[in-house]
Design a protein around this motif. Sequence first.
Motif, mmCIF file in Angstrom:
data_model
loop_
_atom_site.group_PDB
_atom_site.id
_atom_site.type_symbol
_atom_site.label_atom_id
_atom_site.label_comp_id
_atom_site.label_asym_id
_atom_site.label_seq_id
_atom_site.Cartn_x
_atom_site.Cartn_y
_atom_site.Cartn_z
ATOM 1 N N ASN A 2 0.855 -1.188 0.000
ATOM 2 C CA ASN A 2 0.000 0.000 0.000
ATOM 3 C C ASN A 2 0.892 1.241 0.000
ATOM 4 O O ASN A 2 1.566 1.527 0.978
ATOM 5 C CB ASN A 2 -0.913 -0.025 1.222
ATOM 6 N N LEU A 3 0.907 1.984 -1.116
ATOM 7 C CA LEU A 3 1.759 3.165 -1.229
ATOM 8 C C LEU A 3 1.275 4.314 -0.357
ATOM 9 O O LEU A 3 1.978 5.304 -0.199
ATOM 10 C CB LEU A 3 1.856 3.614 -2.682
ATOM 11 N N HIS A 4 0.089 4.193 0.229
ATOM 12 C CA HIS A 4 -0.443 5.253 1.083
ATOM 13 C C HIS A 4 -0.170 4.970 2.558
ATOM 14 O O HIS A 4 -0.633 5.698 3.423
ATOM 15 C CB HIS A 4 -1.940 5.439 0.835
ATOM 16 N N ASP A 5 0.575 3.949 2.861
ATOM 17 C CA ASP A 5 0.941 3.617 4.234
ATOM 18 C C ASP A 5 1.831 4.722 4.790
ATOM 19 O O ASP A 5 2.846 5.082 4.183
ATOM 20 C CB ASP A 5 1.687 2.278 4.242
ATOM 21 N N PRO A 6 1.488 5.323 5.936
ATOM 22 C CA PRO A 6 2.284 6.426 6.472
ATOM 23 C C PRO A 6 3.712 6.022 6.835
ATOM 24 O O PRO A 6 4.581 6.878 6.946
ATOM 25 C CB PRO A 6 1.516 6.887 7.708
ATOM 26 N N GLY A 7 3.977 4.749 6.975
ATOM 27 C CA GLY A 7 5.322 4.293 7.316
ATOM 28 C C GLY A 7 6.247 4.193 6.113
ATOM 29 O O GLY A 7 7.451 3.992 6.257
ATOM 30 N N PRO A 9 8.142 5.617 2.539
ATOM 31 C CA PRO A 9 8.668 6.914 2.076
ATOM 32 C C PRO A 9 7.685 7.599 1.130
ATOM 33 O O PRO A 9 6.912 6.942 0.440
ATOM 34 C CB PRO A 9 9.960 6.544 1.349
ATOM 35 N N ALA A 10 7.738 8.930 1.101
ATOM 36 C CA ALA A 10 6.833 9.699 0.251
ATOM 37 C C ALA A 10 7.120 9.471 -1.224
ATOM 38 O O ALA A 10 6.236 9.582 -2.058
ATOM 39 C CB ALA A 10 6.949 11.188 0.582
ATOM 40 N N ASN A 11 8.352 9.142 -1.552
ATOM 41 C CA ASN A 11 8.751 8.932 -2.934
ATOM 42 C C ASN A 11 8.693 7.434 -3.245
ATOM 43 O O ASN A 11 9.487 6.657 -2.716
ATOM 44 C CB ASN A 11 10.166 9.475 -3.142
ATOM 45 N N ALA A 12 7.779 7.037 -4.121
ATOM 46 C CA ALA A 12 7.621 5.620 -4.472
ATOM 47 C C ALA A 12 8.874 5.050 -5.118
ATOM 48 O O ALA A 12 9.119 3.846 -5.072
ATOM 49 C CB ALA A 12 6.422 5.429 -5.394
ATOM 50 N N GLN A 13 9.697 5.906 -5.731
ATOM 51 C CA GLN A 13 10.946 5.459 -6.366
ATOM 52 C C GLN A 13 11.849 4.765 -5.346
ATOM 53 O O GLN A 13 12.578 3.847 -5.681
ATOM 54 C CB GLN A 13 11.659 6.663 -7.001
ATOM 55 N N LYS A 14 11.785 5.186 -4.090
ATOM 56 C CA LYS A 14 12.633 4.604 -3.054
ATOM 57 C C LYS A 14 12.272 3.146 -2.771
ATOM 58 O O LYS A 14 13.076 2.405 -2.224
ATOM 59 C CB LYS A 14 12.532 5.410 -1.756
ATOM 60 N N LEU A 15 11.083 2.729 -3.150
ATOM 61 C CA LEU A 15 10.641 1.359 -2.909
ATOM 62 C C LEU A 15 11.044 0.405 -4.033
ATOM 63 O O LEU A 15 11.013 -0.801 -3.859
ATOM 64 C CB LEU A 15 9.115 1.316 -2.741
#
Length: 131
Positions: A2-7, A9-15
């Motif tokens: 879930n990309l909206h998980d507050p835990g 990073p704000a930048n999806a590229q980091k994942l």
Amino acid sequence: MNLHDPGLPANAQKLRTGLDRVWHAAGYSLAGLRAGWEEPAFRQEAVASIVLLPAAFWIGRGWVEVGLLAGSVLLVMIVELLNTGIETAIDRIGPEWNHLSKRAKDMGSAAVLLSLLLCAGLWLAALAARL
């Protein structure tokens, strides 16, 4: 995931990892080149590089000279992109005059000037050596 998980990073590229990260990074780089093309100074330097990069192979007397000549041309374009990035970030902050914003923009411009002087100096020295 879930990309909206507050835990997360704000930048999806980091994942992203591996080839997926490389693929997306290449896309961002191409988008940056397209954005740079919208800037007149970068366009002028890119057009000059179409002539200068092949000329580096003709003027250079070995791989070191060719590398220095070609590298100096690419360095100008790199510094121009970085300067444009600085100016864009400063402009995003706000249109009002600020001495720190002016200082940042002036230093970016000075970096472009120094890269152009380096490039011109290398090219003039190489041309003088061929005469």
